[in-house]
Design a protein around this motif. Structure first.
Motif, mmCIF file in Angstrom:
data_model
loop_
_atom_site.group_PDB
_atom_site.id
_atom_site.type_symbol
_atom_site.label_atom_id
_atom_site.label_comp_id
_atom_site.label_asym_id
_atom_site.label_seq_id
_atom_site.Cartn_x
_atom_site.Cartn_y
_atom_site.Cartn_z
ATOM 1 N N VAL A 4 -17.984 1.725 -2.474
ATOM 2 C CA VAL A 4 -18.524 2.916 -3.212
ATOM 3 C C VAL A 4 -18.359 3.384 -1.959
ATOM 4 O O VAL A 4 -18.955 3.302 -0.743
ATOM 5 N N ILE A 5 -17.378 3.485 -1.952
ATOM 6 C CA ILE A 5 -17.140 4.283 -0.222
ATOM 7 C C ILE A 5 -16.783 6.101 0.005
ATOM 8 O O ILE A 5 -15.719 6.318 -0.720
ATOM 9 N N GLY A 6 -17.592 6.575 0.640
ATOM 10 C CA GLY A 6 -17.134 7.782 0.409
ATOM 11 C C GLY A 6 -17.237 8.707 1.583
ATOM 12 O O GLY A 6 -16.938 7.771 2.234
ATOM 13 N N TYR A 7 -15.986 9.702 1.472
ATOM 14 C CA TYR A 7 -15.669 10.370 3.238
ATOM 15 C C TYR A 7 -15.666 11.306 2.810
ATOM 16 O O TYR A 7 -15.743 12.280 1.886
ATOM 17 N N LYS A 8 -16.332 11.935 4.134
ATOM 18 C CA LYS A 8 -17.166 13.534 3.939
ATOM 19 C C LYS A 8 -15.612 14.297 4.257
ATOM 20 O O LYS A 8 -14.288 13.568 4.873
ATOM 21 N N GLY A 53 -11.868 13.108 -4.940
ATOM 22 C CA GLY A 53 -12.161 14.261 -4.430
ATOM 23 C C GLY A 53 -12.962 15.609 -5.216
ATOM 24 O O GLY A 53 -12.249 15.569 -5.503
ATOM 25 N N ASN A 54 -14.549 15.208 -4.691
ATOM 26 C CA ASN A 54 -14.499 16.497 -4.666
ATOM 27 C C ASN A 54 -14.615 17.927 -3.703
ATOM 28 O O ASN A 54 -15.396 18.296 -2.716
ATOM 29 N N PHE A 55 -14.060 18.442 -3.959
ATOM 30 C CA PHE A 55 -13.324 19.595 -3.659
ATOM 31 C C PHE A 55 -13.962 21.360 -4.003
ATOM 32 O O PHE A 55 -13.717 21.745 -5.193
ATOM 33 N N THR A 56 -15.237 21.793 -3.405
ATOM 34 C CA THR A 56 -16.552 22.635 -3.937
ATOM 35 C C THR A 56 -17.069 23.413 -2.484
ATOM 36 O O THR A 56 -15.953 23.446 -2.106
ATOM 37 N N GLU A 57 -17.731 23.517 -2.345
ATOM 38 C CA GLU A 57 -18.439 24.018 -1.509
ATOM 39 C C GLU A 57 -18.613 22.723 -0.625
ATOM 40 O O GLU A 57 -19.319 21.841 -0.953
ATOM 41 N N ASP A 58 -19.049 23.454 1.161
ATOM 42 C CA ASP A 58 -19.663 21.851 1.892
ATOM 43 C C ASP A 58 -20.934 21.422 1.388
ATOM 44 O O ASP A 58 -21.654 21.995 0.607
ATOM 45 N N PRO A 59 -21.776 20.284 1.744
ATOM 46 C CA PRO A 59 -20.256 19.191 1.896
ATOM 47 C C PRO A 59 -19.677 18.617 0.985
ATOM 48 O O PRO A 59 -20.112 18.846 -0.175
ATOM 49 N N ASN A 60 -18.577 17.491 0.920
ATOM 50 C CA ASN A 60 -17.656 17.836 -0.084
ATOM 51 C C ASN A 60 -17.728 15.649 0.545
ATOM 52 O O ASN A 60 -17.581 15.220 1.373
ATOM 53 N N LEU A 61 -16.711 15.394 -0.611
ATOM 54 C CA LEU A 61 -16.725 13.388 -0.584
ATOM 55 C C LEU A 61 -15.266 13.245 -1.344
ATOM 56 O O LEU A 61 -15.196 14.348 -2.444
ATOM 57 N N PHE A 62 -14.679 12.631 -0.849
ATOM 58 C CA PHE A 62 -13.991 11.729 -0.942
ATOM 59 C C PHE A 62 -14.439 10.552 -1.292
ATOM 60 O O PHE A 62 -14.540 9.997 -0.606
ATOM 61 N N GLY A 77 -13.571 -5.837 -1.060
ATOM 62 C CA GLY A 77 -13.241 -4.691 -2.246
ATOM 63 C C GLY A 77 -13.201 -3.715 -0.969
ATOM 64 O O GLY A 77 -12.577 -2.854 -1.208
ATOM 65 N N GLU A 78 -14.485 -3.587 -0.115
ATOM 66 C CA GLU A 78 -14.521 -2.484 0.959
ATOM 67 C C GLU A 78 -13.254 -3.462 1.706
ATOM 68 O O GLU A 78 -12.437 -1.776 2.198
ATOM 69 N N LYS A 79 -13.013 -4.152 1.886
ATOM 70 C CA LYS A 79 -11.637 -4.562 3.343
ATOM 71 C C LYS A 79 -10.526 -3.560 2.310
ATOM 72 O O LYS A 79 -9.482 -3.648 2.910
ATOM 73 N N GLY A 80 -10.198 -4.082 1.209
ATOM 74 C CA GLY A 80 -8.777 -3.704 0.410
ATOM 75 C C GLY A 80 -9.242 -2.081 0.506
ATOM 76 O O GLY A 80 -8.170 -1.501 0.852
ATOM 77 N N ILE A 81 -10.693 -1.530 0.090
ATOM 78 C CA ILE A 81 -10.261 0.205 -0.157
ATOM 79 C C ILE A 81 -9.494 0.543 1.473
ATOM 80 O O ILE A 81 -8.877 1.282 1.950
ATOM 81 N N HIS A 82 -10.510 0.231 2.519
ATOM 82 C CA HIS A 82 -10.054 0.704 3.961
ATOM 83 C C HIS A 82 -8.616 -0.141 4.464
ATOM 84 O O HIS A 82 -8.103 0.580 4.973
ATOM 85 N N ASP A 83 -7.629 -0.990 3.855
ATOM 86 C CA ASP A 83 -6.646 -1.257 4.357
ATOM 87 C C ASP A 83 -5.897 -0.310 3.332
ATOM 88 O O ASP A 83 -4.723 0.483 3.933
ATOM 89 N N PHE A 159 -10.425 9.952 6.763
ATOM 90 C CA PHE A 159 -10.989 8.512 6.398
ATOM 91 C C PHE A 159 -10.967 7.396 7.309
ATOM 92 O O PHE A 159 -9.893 6.361 7.844
ATOM 93 N N THR A 160 -12.005 8.137 7.889
ATOM 94 C CA THR A 160 -12.822 6.940 9.169
ATOM 95 C C THR A 160 -13.942 6.895 8.993
ATOM 96 O O THR A 160 -14.756 7.115 8.024
ATOM 97 N N ALA A 161 -14.180 5.450 9.708
ATOM 98 C CA ALA A 161 -15.920 4.967 10.089
ATOM 99 C C ALA A 161 -16.380 6.354 10.572
ATOM 100 O O ALA A 161 -18.040 6.222 9.598
ATOM 101 N N ALA A 162 -15.906 7.029 11.100
ATOM 102 C CA ALA A 162 -17.442 7.799 11.423
ATOM 103 C C ALA A 162 -17.637 9.315 10.343
ATOM 104 O O ALA A 162 -18.846 9.589 10.492
ATOM 105 N N HIS A 163 -16.067 9.052 8.801
ATOM 106 C CA HIS A 163 -16.952 9.626 7.733
ATOM 107 C C HIS A 163 -17.290 9.210 6.768
ATOM 108 O O HIS A 163 -17.277 9.966 5.436
ATOM 109 N N ALA A 164 -17.515 7.590 6.950
ATOM 110 C CA ALA A 164 -17.575 7.355 5.395
ATOM 111 C C ALA A 164 -19.254 6.785 5.702
ATOM 112 O O ALA A 164 -19.745 6.858 6.445
#
Length: 184
Positions: A4-8, A53-62, A77-83, A159-164
């Motif tokens: 599971v990968i979540g992005y802020k 995408g969970n678009f409500t109030e801050d903070p949110n995640l895709f 799986g992680e590599k596939g999602i990142h690709d 969709f960057t490592a800093a947000h994941a």
């Protein structure tokens, strides 16, 4: 195994939330989505892929989830999602993908206002989360003006490592021969 990968993400109704919501649909909206086509159909490394995408109030995640095929690892799986996300960061979405995501948004907008209860829920969302009841009359236009370049820009920004945050799920190890498995 699964990953599971979540992005802020920003809050709903922020300027970037509109292209991000369409990007979310393109990435994870059903079996024709980019993640499903790549990981399940083409690479056959996952038996199930989904996201939202969970678009409500801050903070949110895709978040994107891949449940791995037998013999495949969560690292694959992680590599596939990142690709798949990297492809969205580096190449604009197609006009067909953009049109489909917009059409689904229009459909959701219309169907989400068919009953009195649905209308009341929508007004409540705009007034409480959006802090502006008038958004009900203008929000759809914000989705319709999103371009492929907008989606690529937000993909590069979010969709960057800093947000994941990455969660790896591994099945329990089988006990060695002659040993009993402990129960929690």
């Amino acid at each position: 195994p699964a990953v599971v990968i979540g992005y802020k993400m920003p809050a709903a109704f922020a300027a970037d939330s509109y292209p991000l919501e369409l990007a979310s649909n393109i990435l994870s909206g059903g079996e024709s989505s980019r993640l499903y086509k790549k990981l399940v159909y083409l690479d056959q490394i996952a038996v199930q892929v989904f996201g939202a995408g969970n678009f409500t109030e801050d903070p949110n995640l895709f978040f994107a989830v891949a449940v791995m095929n037998q013999g495949k690892t969560s690292a694959e799986g992680e590599k596939g999602i990142h690709d798949v996300l990297e492809a969205m960061r580096t190449t604009p979405v197609t006009q067909q993908e953009l049109d489909k995501a917009r059409n689904q948004q229009i459909s959701n907008f219309i169907l989400g206002r068919e009953t009195v209860q649905a209308k009341a829920d929508a007004i409540g969302r705009y007034c409480v989360i959006g802090r502006n009841c008038a958004l009900m009359n203008t929000e759809l236009a914000n989705y319709l003006k999103v371009t492929a370049a907008d989606i690529q820009r937000v993909a590069r920004d979010y969709f960057t490592a800093a947000h994941a945050t990455v969660l790896v799920v591994e099945p329990p190890k089988a006990p060695a021969a002659g040993q009993q498995q402990e129960r929690p």
